[in-house]
Design a protein around this motif. Structure first.
Motif, PDB file in Angstrom:
ATOM      1  N   VAL A   1       0.849  -1.190   0.000  1.00  0.00           N
ATOM      2  CA  VAL A   1       0.000   0.000   0.000  1.00  0.00           C
ATOM      3  C   VAL A   1       0.884   1.240   0.000  1.00  0.00           C
ATOM      4  CG1 VAL A   1      -1.565   1.365   1.453  1.00  0.00           C
ATOM      5  CG2 VAL A   1      -2.011  -1.054   1.094  1.00  0.00           C
ATOM      6  N   ASP A   2       0.534   2.212  -0.838  1.00  0.00           N
ATOM      7  CA  ASP A   2       1.213   3.508  -0.851  1.00  0.00           C
ATOM      8  C   ASP A   2       0.683   4.292   0.349  1.00  0.00           C
ATOM      9  OD1 ASP A   2       2.211   6.038  -1.256  1.00  0.00           O
ATOM     10  OD2 ASP A   2       1.216   6.358  -3.181  1.00  0.00           O
ATOM     11  N   LYS A   3       1.463   4.315   1.421  1.00  0.00           N
ATOM     12  CA  LYS A   3       1.024   4.889   2.691  1.00  0.00           C
ATOM     13  C   LYS A   3       0.620   6.361   2.585  1.00  0.00           C
ATOM     14  CE  LYS A   3       3.738   1.486   5.208  1.00  0.00           C
ATOM     15  NZ  LYS A   3       3.294   0.483   4.301  1.00  0.00           N
ATOM     16  N   GLU A   4       1.246   7.087   1.678  1.00  0.00           N
ATOM     17  CA  GLU A   4       0.923   8.512   1.504  1.00  0.00           C
ATOM     18  C   GLU A   4      -0.432   8.712   0.806  1.00  0.00           C
ATOM     19  OE1 GLU A   4       2.788  10.970   2.833  1.00  0.00           O
ATOM     20  OE2 GLU A   4       3.999   9.347   3.667  1.00  0.00           O
ATOM     21  N   SER A   5      -0.923   7.684   0.133  1.00  0.00           N
ATOM     22  CA  SER A   5      -2.159   7.817  -0.635  1.00  0.00           C
ATOM     23  C   SER A   5      -3.414   7.503   0.174  1.00  0.00           C
ATOM     24  CB  SER A   5      -2.125   6.891  -1.851  1.00  0.00           C
ATOM     25  OG  SER A   5      -2.346   5.540  -1.462  1.00  0.00           O
TER      26      SER A   5
END
Length: 59
Positions: free
Chosen positions: A14-18
Motif C-alpha cells: 500500500v502507498d502509505k501517503e495515498s
C-alpha cells in the motif's frame, strides 16, 4: 478513522501517503502495488479491526 488508516497502511504494497479515509462518507481511497497485494488483503485488514466492508470498487 486513524484506526482504519493504520490498518490499511499496515498492508504491504500500500502507498502509505495515498491512504485517505473519508469516515463521514464511509469510504477509503488508497493506491497500492497490484504486484504485491490486492483489494482482498486490504479488506481483510479493515475487517480484522472490527469494521464491515460493504462495497469495493477499483479504478
Amino acid at each position: 478513522m486513524q484506526k482504519i488508516e493504520g490498518a490499511i497502511k499496515s498492508v504491504t504494497g500500500v502507498d502509505k501517503e495515498s491512504v485517505k479515509v473519508l469516515f463521514n462518507a464511509s469510504k477509503a481511497k488508497v493506491n497500492f502495488d497490484a504486484s504485491v497485494t490486492n483489494v482482498n488483503e486490504i479488506v481483510k485488514a479493515v475487517q480484522a479491526i472490527g469494521y464491515d466492508v460493504l462495497k469495493v470498487s477499483e479504478k
